[in-house]
Design a protein around this motif. Structure first.
Motif, PDB file in Angstrom:
ATOM      1  N   THR A 296     -13.243   4.541  -3.746  1.00 35.99           N
ATOM      2  CA  THR A 296     -12.373   3.485  -4.261  1.00 35.99           C
ATOM      3  C   THR A 296     -11.254   4.098  -5.093  1.00 35.99           C
ATOM      4  O   THR A 296     -11.454   5.128  -5.752  1.00 35.99           O
ATOM      5  N   ILE A 297     -10.083   3.493  -5.048  1.00 41.88           N
ATOM      6  CA  ILE A 297      -8.975   3.958  -5.872  1.00 41.88           C
ATOM      7  C   ILE A 297      -9.419   4.005  -7.340  1.00 41.88           C
ATOM      8  O   ILE A 297      -9.971   3.024  -7.854  1.00 41.88           O
ATOM      9  N   PRO A 298      -9.206   5.108  -8.035  1.00 39.08           N
ATOM     10  CA  PRO A 298      -9.581   5.181  -9.454  1.00 39.08           C
ATOM     11  C   PRO A 298      -8.786   4.165 -10.288  1.00 39.08           C
ATOM     12  O   PRO A 298      -7.554   4.128 -10.241  1.00 39.08           O
ATOM     13  N   VAL A 299      -9.484   3.333 -11.031  1.00 38.07           N
ATOM     14  CA  VAL A 299      -8.842   2.284 -11.829  1.00 38.07           C
ATOM     15  C   VAL A 299      -9.455   2.222 -13.221  1.00 38.07           C
ATOM     16  O   VAL A 299     -10.509   2.812 -13.491  1.00 38.07           O
ATOM     17  N   LEU A 300      -8.787   1.476 -14.102  1.00 39.86           N
ATOM     18  CA  LEU A 300      -9.260   1.222 -15.460  1.00 39.86           C
ATOM     19  C   LEU A 300      -9.146  -0.275 -15.736  1.00 39.86           C
ATOM     20  O   LEU A 300      -8.324  -0.971 -15.117  1.00 39.86           O
TER      21      LEU A 300
ATOM     22  N   LYS B 204      -6.235  10.069 -12.568  1.00 35.84           N
ATOM     23  CA  LYS B 204      -7.045  10.462 -11.413  1.00 35.84           C
ATOM     24  C   LYS B 204      -6.468  10.026 -10.063  1.00 35.84           C
ATOM     25  O   LYS B 204      -6.618  10.734  -9.063  1.00 35.84           O
ATOM     26  N   ALA B 205      -5.849   8.855 -10.009  1.00 38.20           N
ATOM     27  CA  ALA B 205      -5.431   8.297  -8.724  1.00 38.20           C
ATOM     28  C   ALA B 205      -4.430   9.163  -7.965  1.00 38.20           C
ATOM     29  O   ALA B 205      -4.571   9.341  -6.745  1.00 38.20           O
ATOM     30  N   PRO B 206      -3.394   9.730  -8.607  1.00 37.21           N
ATOM     31  CA  PRO B 206      -2.427  10.530  -7.842  1.00 37.21           C
ATOM     32  C   PRO B 206      -3.059  11.677  -7.053  1.00 37.21           C
ATOM     33  O   PRO B 206      -2.630  11.981  -5.951  1.00 37.21           O
ATOM     34  N   ALA B 207      -4.081  12.313  -7.627  1.00 35.76           N
ATOM     35  CA  ALA B 207      -4.745  13.423  -6.936  1.00 35.76           C
ATOM     36  C   ALA B 207      -5.476  12.938  -5.695  1.00 35.76           C
ATOM     37  O   ALA B 207      -5.526  13.630  -4.669  1.00 35.76           O
ATOM     38  N   VAL B 208      -6.052  11.722  -5.762  1.00 36.94           N
ATOM     39  CA  VAL B 208      -6.727  11.147  -4.598  1.00 36.94           C
ATOM     40  C   VAL B 208      -5.714  10.854  -3.495  1.00 36.94           C
ATOM     41  O   VAL B 208      -5.933  11.183  -2.325  1.00 36.94           O
ATOM     42  N   PHE B 209      -4.594  10.248  -3.868  1.00 42.01           N
ATOM     43  CA  PHE B 209      -3.550   9.938  -2.884  1.00 42.01           C
ATOM     44  C   PHE B 209      -3.022  11.226  -2.241  1.00 42.01           C
ATOM     45  O   PHE B 209      -2.814  11.292  -1.030  1.00 42.01           O
ATOM     46  N   GLN B 210      -2.812  12.252  -3.057  1.00 43.75           N
ATOM     47  CA  GLN B 210      -2.266  13.506  -2.544  1.00 43.75           C
ATOM     48  C   GLN B 210      -3.241  14.187  -1.590  1.00 43.75           C
ATOM     49  O   GLN B 210      -2.846  14.767  -0.582  1.00 43.75           O
TER      50      GLN B 210
ATOM     51  N   VAL C 119       0.836  -1.206   0.000  1.00 47.15           N
ATOM     52  CA  VAL C 119       0.000   0.000   0.000  1.00 47.15           C
ATOM     53  C   VAL C 119       0.870   1.254   0.000  1.00 47.15           C
ATOM     54  O   VAL C 119       0.574   2.236  -0.696  1.00 47.15           O
ATOM     55  N   THR C 120       1.947   1.239   0.778  1.00 46.98           N
ATOM     56  CA  THR C 120       2.858   2.387   0.803  1.00 46.98           C
ATOM     57  C   THR C 120       3.478   2.601  -0.574  1.00 46.98           C
ATOM     58  O   THR C 120       3.595   3.734  -1.056  1.00 46.98           O
ATOM     59  N   GLU C 121       3.886   1.500  -1.205  1.00 44.25           N
ATOM     60  CA  GLU C 121       4.473   1.572  -2.551  1.00 44.25           C
ATOM     61  C   GLU C 121       3.462   2.119  -3.554  1.00 44.25           C
ATOM     62  O   GLU C 121       3.794   2.902  -4.436  1.00 44.25           O
ATOM     63  N   LEU C 122       2.218   1.724  -3.410  1.00 45.13           N
ATOM     64  CA  LEU C 122       1.169   2.104  -4.355  1.00 45.13           C
ATOM     65  C   LEU C 122       0.712   3.544  -4.178  1.00 45.13           C
ATOM     66  O   LEU C 122       0.556   4.284  -5.160  1.00 45.13           O
ATOM     67  N   THR C 123       0.491   3.948  -2.931  1.00 44.98           N
ATOM     68  CA  THR C 123      -0.139   5.249  -2.656  1.00 44.98           C
ATOM     69  C   THR C 123       0.809   6.317  -2.126  1.00 44.98           C
ATOM     70  O   THR C 123       0.479   7.502  -2.164  1.00 44.98           O
ATOM     71  N   GLY C 124       1.947   5.894  -1.585  1.00 41.56           N
ATOM     72  CA  GLY C 124       2.834   6.849  -0.925  1.00 41.56           C
ATOM     73  C   GLY C 124       2.391   7.149   0.490  1.00 41.56           C
ATOM     74  O   GLY C 124       2.950   8.034   1.148  1.00 41.56           O
ATOM     75  N   ILE C 125       1.398   6.412   0.992  1.00 42.96           N
ATOM     76  CA  ILE C 125       0.862   6.632   2.343  1.00 42.96           C
ATOM     77  C   ILE C 125       1.240   5.443   3.216  1.00 42.96           C
ATOM     78  O   ILE C 125       0.922   4.298   2.887  1.00 42.96           O
ATOM     79  N   GLN C 126       1.904   5.700   4.319  1.00 46.62           N
ATOM     80  CA  GLN C 126       2.339   4.634   5.221  1.00 46.62           C
ATOM     81  C   GLN C 126       1.344   4.492   6.368  1.00 46.62           C
ATOM     82  O   GLN C 126       0.996   5.459   7.029  1.00 46.62           O
ATOM     83  N   ALA C 127       0.869   3.277   6.572  1.00 50.83           N
ATOM     84  CA  ALA C 127      -0.107   3.026   7.633  1.00 50.83           C
ATOM     85  C   ALA C 127       0.551   3.144   9.005  1.00 50.83           C
ATOM     86  O   ALA C 127       1.717   2.772   9.187  1.00 50.83           O
ATOM     87  N   ASP C 128      -0.213   3.645   9.973  1.00 52.24           N
ATOM     88  CA  ASP C 128       0.253   3.688  11.357  1.00 52.24           C
ATOM     89  C   ASP C 128       0.036   2.348  12.043  1.00 52.24           C
ATOM     90  O   ASP C 128       0.863   1.901  12.834  1.00 52.24           O
ATOM     91  N   ASN C 129      -1.090   1.714  11.729  1.00 52.43           N
ATOM     92  CA  ASN C 129      -1.449   0.419  12.319  1.00 52.43           C
ATOM     93  C   ASN C 129      -2.261  -0.378  11.307  1.00 52.43           C
ATOM     94  O   ASN C 129      -2.737   0.176  10.315  1.00 52.43           O
ATOM     95  N   PHE C 130      -2.443  -1.676  11.583  1.00 58.37           N
ATOM     96  CA  PHE C 130      -3.308  -2.473  10.726  1.00 58.37           C
ATOM     97  C   PHE C 130      -4.120  -3.460  11.551  1.00 58.37           C
ATOM     98  O   PHE C 130      -3.753  -3.811  12.674  1.00 58.37           O
ATOM     99  N   MET C 131      -5.258  -3.877  10.988  1.00 58.79           N
ATOM    100  CA  MET C 131      -6.123  -4.896  11.566  1.00 58.79           C
ATOM    101  C   MET C 131      -6.480  -5.900  10.474  1.00 58.79           C
ATOM    102  O   MET C 131      -6.658  -5.509   9.318  1.00 58.79           O
ATOM    103  N   VAL C 132      -6.581  -7.164  10.842  1.00 53.58           N
ATOM    104  CA  VAL C 132      -6.919  -8.222   9.893  1.00 53.58           C
ATOM    105  C   VAL C 132      -8.135  -8.972  10.415  1.00 53.58           C
ATOM    106  O   VAL C 132      -8.199  -9.335  11.592  1.00 53.58           O
ATOM    107  N   ALA C 133      -9.111  -9.201   9.534  1.00 58.13           N
ATOM    108  CA  ALA C 133     -10.314  -9.953   9.895  1.00 58.13           C
ATOM    109  C   ALA C 133     -10.568 -11.012   8.827  1.00 58.13           C
ATOM    110  O   ALA C 133     -10.284 -10.799   7.651  1.00 58.13           O
ATOM    111  N   ASP C 134     -11.124 -12.161   9.243  1.00 63.25           N
ATOM    112  CA  ASP C 134     -11.445 -13.220   8.286  1.00 63.25           C
ATOM    113  C   ASP C 134     -12.955 -13.411   8.215  1.00 63.25           C
ATOM    114  O   ASP C 134     -13.735 -12.611   8.749  1.00 63.25           O
TER     115      ASP C 134
END
Length: 574
Positions: free
Chosen positions: A389-393, A410-416, A244-259
């Protein structure tokens, strides 16, 4: 933990012993006359302030002074330390009741912690929590005085009974549903950004901690589905964080996982959530069969709802994402509703289920940390939580469309916008309008010619070489010839600033215009002497610097996105 394990009689639900006092708006512990008292000693009551000061003394506080003997019920225990006397004035309901119970345990924690026996229950909840190493992929944990980025990962792993018919039989648990939740610094708004599982990404190398405590670097792969960032080749949740950091440039502070099981148990705990369908659905793949209209769903039906895709929209993962966003909005509304917040039974059940249902990173491995996070999340208003949702094609390399690629337009503007803490909903900011007006006014007025601007450039945290890059750009492209590279600043700064004396304001306005600086970046102060012995203004490049010629003006409005909804609205899936 059962009632007996907490020092109570068998078959007594501890939640039923908490009673809402209508006069104070607070919960109070009520034990039956036959209920044995906890063997865990409660905290000692502090001495009277008057006695400590040596002044007028209040009556000694005894078991009968807190509540007069003639008014106390037989067998009723002394109120826990810190609980208000019944003779004190009535107070408004606690703001804690507005907390959104994201972890399923925040309010329950507050309730049980007030009693001596609560210690044992808190320990029990801590024992419920499963945590895994963040492997250095996160920032190290959220802060109360900063914006929060929380990565929520839903996997397709089969755990618990009754899940044999869902997902891939041999799945180790891939990143099936992933949401990057950004909570603004002032807690006035939040953005929940869904990441499609079929998005083509590059998964970077990932250092992971193995079960035996050793470290292993799992090689990255290029041009693969996002969901392979977890589970594939032994990747852990920290690998998804890095992706996610590689994709968006945003580093998470924490994470949670659910099944799968988390969806069923959490919806059961709150008594179901309300969803809406614009048409009948009978999906044999997800096992969802519901008629058109609104339904209260929980358990197996809730799981089928968030997994169905063939019967909604275009039948793909993007359509399913909209269902998942609707479901999470409904769950959030239910968690913040009065029917949940005023029920001790539901709150304690949520604490029990929530701590078992989620796997968290090693920085969130206690009920106290989860409680602090819950309190921060509880400051949000559902109407200002935006799902998008992340803009995709569609992947142009495929004849039969099965995956998507990032929409580079479109996606870079959303991340920024998320990086800049910009809300996707209209929110009244807490900053005083007078302060904002004063900052904006610094840009108003006459400007000098670029050739008259005399500036020293310092690197205050920007990438190495940024000062020289900016110098070359200003001199060769913008005509600011009286500029010089002054090296590194004494200390790093997060934001680029421009300091100037009052008689240099016209130079500062010209340079701010060229650099794309906002009024808040301009710092009225004093001039400095440059290498020629002449007064100059000072440009300090901060960590926000993105390159010479790239505007540093933070947008005040989020970009348009293809789909957007807020958590307070009920939308019907089509």
């Amino acid at each position: 933990m059962d009632a007996q394990g907490r020092g109570r009689a068998d078959n007594i639900d501890p939640a039923d012993q908490w009673v809402l006092n209508p006069n104070t708006g607070e919960y109070e512990l009520r034990l039956t006359p036959s209920a044995p008292q906890s063997s865990v000693p409660g905290p000692r009551r502090p001495a009277s302030p008057g006695a400590a000061a040596g002044g007028a003394r209040e009556p000694r506080e005894t078991a009968s002074s807190e509540v007069p003997e003639q008014r106390r019920r037989r067998g009723e225990p002394e109120p826990p330390a810190g609980r208000r006397s019944r003779r004190q004035p009535v107070k408004k309901k606690s703001k804690a009741k507005k907390v959104l119970l994201w972890t399923g345990g925040t309010m329950a924690f507050v309730l049980v912690a007030a009693s001596a026996a609560g210690y044992l229950y808190i320990k029990h909840l801590n024992d419920n929590i499963t945590s895994v190493s963040d492997d250095g992929a996160s920032t190290g944990g959220f802060s109360k005085d900063k914006a929060i980025n929380l990565l929520i990962i839903g996997t397709d792993k089969r755990t618990g009974s009754g899940n044999e018919g869902y997902g891939d039989a041999g799945s180790v648990g891939h990143a099936d549903t992933t949401i990057l939740l950004h909570i603004s610094k002032d807690r006035s708004n939040a953005t929940a950004l869904s990441i499609p599982r079929d998005l083509i990404v590059d998964v970077p190398d990932c250092q992971t901690q193995q079960s035996d405590g050793s470290e292993k670097v799992i090689a990255g792969t290029e041009n693969v589905r996002f969901n392979t960032s977890l589970g594939q080749d032994g990747r852990t949740a920290s690998c998804t964080v890095r992706t996610v950091t590689e994709l968006t440039g945003i580093q998470a502070d924490n994470f949670m996982v659910a099944d799968f099981n988390a969806v069923k148990t959490l919806t059961d705990a709150v008594g179901g959530v309300e969803v809406c369908l614009a048409k009948d659905i009978d999906d044999s793949d997800s096992h969802l069969k519901l008629s058109k209209g609104t339904h209260n769903i929980s358990g197996e039906t809730a799981l089928a709802f968030v997994r169905t895709r063939h019967s909604v929209g275009f039948g793909g993962d993007l359509s399913r994402i909209q269902l998942q966003q609707q479901f999470l909005s409904a769950l959030m509304r239910k968690l913040s509703s009065n029917s949940t917040l005023t029920s001790p039974t539901k709150l304690l059940k949520l604490a029990e289920v929530g701590t078992k249902a989620l796997t968290v990173d090693s920085k969130l491995d206690s009920i106290y940390k989860l409680k602090d996070l819950g309190l921060e999340l509880g400051k949000l208003n559902p109407k200002n939580l935006t799902f998008t949702t992340i803009p995709v094609l569609d992947n142009p390399a495929e004849k039969v469309k099965a995956t998507v690629v990032l929409n580079e337009t479109k996606a870079p503007a959303v991340f920024q916008a998320i990086k800049d803490d910009v809300s996707f909903t209209a929110v009244k900011k807490k900053q005083a309008q007078a302060s904002k007006d004063a900052a904006a006014a610094r840009l108003e007025g006459s400007k000098s010619a670029a050739s008259a601007v005399r500036v020293r450039i310092l690197n205050g945290g920007a990438p190495a070489g940024s000062a020289q890059e900016t110098l070359s750009w200003l001199q060769n492209q913008e005509g600011v010839l009286k500029s010089e590279n002054a090296g590194n600043a004494d200390a790093a700064v997060s934001k680029t600033t421009l300091e100037y004396a009052p008689d240099q304001a016209d130079q500062a306005r010209e340079l701010a215009s060229l650099m794309g600086l906002s009024g808040s970046a301009m710092k009225p102060g004093k001039s400095v002497i440059n290498s020629q012995g002449l007064p100059a203004i000072t440009l300090t490049l901060g960590k926000d610097f993105q390159g010479a010629g790239v505007s540093l003006t933070t947008p005040t409005k989020a970009p348009d996105v293809d789909s957007k909804t807020t958590a307070d609205k009920v939308t019907c899936a089509k």
